[in-house]
Design a protein around this motif. Sequence first.
Motif: not given
Lengths: 161, 206
Positions: A42-45, A48, A127-128, A131-132, B57, B94
């Motif tokens: 998963y993207g965005g931080g 995972d 963590l982008p 972007g934040i 998670q 994002f």
Amino acid sequence: MKTIRILIVIALLLILCMTSIASAHRVIVQGQVSEIQIKAYYGGGGADPMVDADVEIYAIRDGQEELYKTGKTDDAGMYYFQPLIGVSEYRAAVEATGHSGEETVNLAEGAGLTESEQAEAEKEAGLPVAGIITGLGYLAGLAGIAMLITARKMKKEYENK
Amino acid sequence: MVHISDGVPLDPLLIMGSWVVTVAILLYALSKMKTEDVPKLSVITAAVFVASLIHIQFGPTSVHFVLNGFAGVMLGILAFPCIFVALVLQCFLFSFGGVTMIGINTINMGVPALIAYLIFKTGTGLDIRPETRKRASLFAAIAGGLGVVLALLFLATELITIGDVFLETTIAVVTAHLPIIAIEAIFTGVLAGFIAAVKPEMFEKK
């Protein structure tokens, strides 16, 4: 004495013959690409891994796609499959409860990512921060615009009174 | 997972319709907006925007915060533009969700936010003083949790149109989001109780 010499020579010849037989073993070298590795996260931080996600592998032959394999990712978000002979392009679609992503792997054109590219991509999926900060900047701007508009409305109401 | 992404083969009519409804509610909400609401709206939008990056998670899936119930309790009808703006920024910065799906995603999270507000409003009668903070806290917690549950229910309903099994999908997504639901309920409840104690006028009827 002479017979002993002859025997030694024969013995030596025999040994020579034996070694030549031993060195005549065939060496077999085979080239084979045994698996293609698909990694889903998963993207965005955090990056995972996508665990137990549905994977669909499509083999692309002359621009025509056909479903080749289906399966699930393991605990590290990995899925492995054996490529077909003569097919060098595959599209992998990964889906888990609404989250989905896909990627095309082309063996003829440099076979996906190198390890350093992989590390770079995973870092980007973290963590982008940029972007934040950009987003908060946009919000500040939007708030300003909203203030302007509502203030104008208030002024009009005040003037009408 | 609450965001539907561009590739999901939803009925085009549903996508178009959701845009129409979104724009209609947006215009109505914005017409109600006053200058003094703007700072609060911006701060909560910022919170909703960033919250989606906080992942947990849990079991096989990775879930992130939604905070739509929280936005509803804090903002009332303005929660709708709040969620819309947050989703637009999340989409472009994002790449969560997708451009064409902003309409339906806004409905999925925004309408539950409005329902959460209604629950909070009916529960407390918006009579919020330091003395009634327990009541405020309780209903804010219910609203905060329910915001997420309803958003998931909306999502599951849309996913059955593309062939997912409703009950199975709903159970799967709600189970995956259990920690999120619990944390958001507690967070909203505690915060509402705190505000009721120190600055109850924040909840005044808008």
